[in-house]
Design a protein around this motif. Structure first.
Motif, short mmCIF file in Angstrom:
data_model
loop_
_atom_site.label_atom_id
_atom_site.label_comp_id
_atom_site.label_asym_id
_atom_site.label_seq_id
_atom_site.Cartn_x
_atom_site.Cartn_y
_atom_site.Cartn_z
N ARG A 26 0.85 -1.21 0.00
CA ARG A 26 0.00 0.00 0.00
C ARG A 26 0.88 1.25 0.00
N SER B 103 -4.99 -17.81 5.84
CA SER B 103 -3.70 -18.37 5.38
C SER B 103 -2.63 -17.30 5.15
N SER C 178 -9.85 -19.87 2.97
CA SER C 178 -8.59 -19.84 2.24
C SER C 178 -8.67 -20.79 1.05
N TYR D 271 -13.05 -20.06 -0.26
CA TYR D 271 -13.93 -18.95 -0.63
C TYR D 271 -14.21 -18.90 -2.13
N1 NAP Z 1 1.08 -8.47 8.08
C1 NAP Z 1 1.09 -7.56 9.03
O1 NAP Z 1 2.12 -7.30 9.64
C2 NAP Z 1 -0.18 -6.88 9.44
C3 NAP Z 1 -0.26 -6.31 10.68
C4 NAP Z 1 -1.45 -5.69 11.06
C5 NAP Z 1 -2.50 -5.62 10.17
N2 NAP Z 1 -2.38 -6.17 8.93
C6 NAP Z 1 -3.52 -6.08 8.01
O2 NAP Z 1 -4.25 -7.31 8.10
C7 NAP Z 1 -4.76 -7.64 6.80
C8 NAP Z 1 -4.27 -9.04 6.40
O3 NAP Z 1 -2.84 -9.01 6.32
P1 NAP Z 1 -2.00 -10.31 5.92
O4 NAP Z 1 -0.56 -9.95 6.06
O5 NAP Z 1 -2.50 -11.49 6.67
O6 NAP Z 1 -2.40 -10.45 4.37
P2 NAP Z 1 -1.97 -11.56 3.32
O7 NAP Z 1 -0.75 -12.29 3.80
O8 NAP Z 1 -1.94 -10.93 1.99
O9 NAP Z 1 -3.18 -12.62 3.37
C9 NAP Z 1 -4.40 -12.36 2.70
C10 NAP Z 1 -5.43 -13.48 3.02
O10 NAP Z 1 -6.64 -13.16 2.35
C11 NAP Z 1 -7.10 -14.30 1.62
N3 NAP Z 1 -7.84 -13.86 0.46
C12 NAP Z 1 -7.35 -13.25 -0.66
N4 NAP Z 1 -8.38 -12.95 -1.49
C13 NAP Z 1 -9.52 -13.35 -0.87
C14 NAP Z 1 -10.90 -13.32 -1.21
N5 NAP Z 1 -11.32 -12.80 -2.39
N6 NAP Z 1 -11.80 -13.81 -0.35
C15 NAP Z 1 -11.40 -14.35 0.85
N7 NAP Z 1 -10.11 -14.41 1.22
C16 NAP Z 1 -9.18 -13.92 0.37
C17 NAP Z 1 -5.84 -15.07 1.27
O11 NAP Z 1 -6.18 -16.45 1.06
P3 NAP Z 1 -5.44 -17.39 -0.03
O12 NAP Z 1 -4.04 -16.89 -0.19
O13 NAP Z 1 -5.52 -18.76 0.53
O14 NAP Z 1 -6.22 -17.24 -1.28
C18 NAP Z 1 -5.01 -14.87 2.54
O15 NAP Z 1 -5.40 -15.80 3.53
C19 NAP Z 1 -4.28 -6.53 5.84
O16 NAP Z 1 -5.29 -5.57 5.72
C20 NAP Z 1 -3.08 -5.95 6.57
O17 NAP Z 1 -2.81 -4.63 6.22
C21 NAP Z 1 -1.25 -6.82 8.57
#
Ligand code: NAP
Length: 256
Positions: free
Chosen positions: A35, A151, A174, A191
């Motif tokens: 982002r 995931s 996932s 999903y």
């Molecule tokens: N990472 C950090 O340090 C952190 C800290 C605080 C807050 N956040 C926030 O928390 C959120 C998640 O972060 P993350 O790091 O876990 O993200 P990520 O690693 O990109 O994971 C995204 C997840 O969303 C799923 N997904 C993707 N498209 C989807 C859809 N159309 N419908 C349902 N599920 C879907 C993916 O599943 P599949 O891959 O299995 O398809 C995966 O499990 C973000 O908004 C981020 O900014 C992140």
């Protein structure tokens, strides 16, 4: 990542009094990094160049300030010296996890336990901290929990903390069922072909006590509201766990 990243030579940074200089061993990128790179978030403000990567691990090269190996806190866990293996989380403005050397704030830093590699440790800081805080503040023992986006960086830590803190049933959405079953998730809803709000097993009496949405769509909120499983959580409250606590807890969590 579908944005351009340039390579450039940059001077080795000098740590401020409250910082450490580390030789980087690993760096993990999260949605927040992309982002920022796209300009969708104002965290980086007007300051350029933007050196990518705030969640990182490495070996301490230099301790900022006087009294090199001591810190302002008397806690042993906040004392760092050259040669220590550490990981650190995103500061307000990332300062180059994707570089050979980086400066990190001591307050955002944890030692890396011996049973973790530097690469593994780099995946922990803000993802595991956010996950631990969420599990600690939102879940009550015995809750049936659904994690949307289980995931990802946050979700894979979250499901392990939920299990450790006593969830009675964990479901996750996932496309990677194998990964989530390996982490102790009871049921994986793909999903791409199934709608979590229509799974019969989770209707009526068996509805979830808590739904944690890591994907963030209006559709999820609408469904959760209509099923009357929505809770207003906001920031969640509670005390934020320290990174040291999170890293240690993650290392000893045993998914069942
Ligand atoms: N990472 C950090 O340090 C952190 C800290 C605080 C807050 N956040 C926030 O928390 C959120 C998640 O972060 P993350 O790091 O876990 O993200 P990520 O690693 O990109 O994971 C995204 C997840 O969303 C799923 N997904 C993707 N498209 C989807 C859809 N159309 N419908 C349902 N599920 C879907 C993916 O599943 P599949 O891959 O299995 O398809 C995966 O499990 C973000 O908004 C981020 O900014 C992140």
């Amino acid at each position: 990542i579908d944005v351009m990243i340039g390579l450039s030579i940059w001077p080795r940074p000098d740590p401020a009094k409250d910082e450490l200089l580390i030789r980087v061993g690993g760096c993990s990128l999260a949605p927040g990094d992309t982002r920022n790179l796209r300009g969708d978030c104002d965290i980086m403000g007007p300051t350029t160049p933007y050196l990518v990567g705030g969640d990182l691990s490495g070996v301490v090269v230099k301790v900022g300030g006087e009294g090199a190996s001591s810190s302002s806190s008397s806690s042993p866990s906040s004392t760092f010296k050259p040669g220590d293996r550490v990981c650190a989380m995103f500061d307000f403005r990332p300062k180059g996890g994707l570089a050979e050397y980086a400066t990190i704030k001591r307050a955002n830093t944890s030692h890396v336990p011996e049973n973790l590699s530097l690469l593994e440790a780099a995946a922990l800081p803000s993802s595991a901290l956010a996950a631990m805080r969420c599990a600690e503040t939102q879940m009550r023992k015995g809750d049936r929990v659904l994690v949307l986006g289980a995931s990802g960086g946050v979700g894979t830590h979250l499901v392990q903390f939920l299990r450790k803190f006593g969830s009675s049933h964990i479901a996750g959405t996932s496309s990677d069922a194998k990964l989530l079953h390996g982490l102790g998730v009871d049921r994986v809803i793909d999903y791409r072909c199934d709608d979590w709000s229509e799974v019969k097993e989770y209707q009526g009496e068996n509805r979830f006590d808590l739904i944690i949405d890591l994907v963030g769509s209006y559709e999820s909120w609408r469904k959760a509201k209509s099923l009357k499983v929505l809770k207003v959580a906001g920031e969640g409250g509670g005390t934020r766990p320290s990174l040291e606590t999170t890293v240690t807890c993650k290392c000893t969590a045993t998914p069942t």
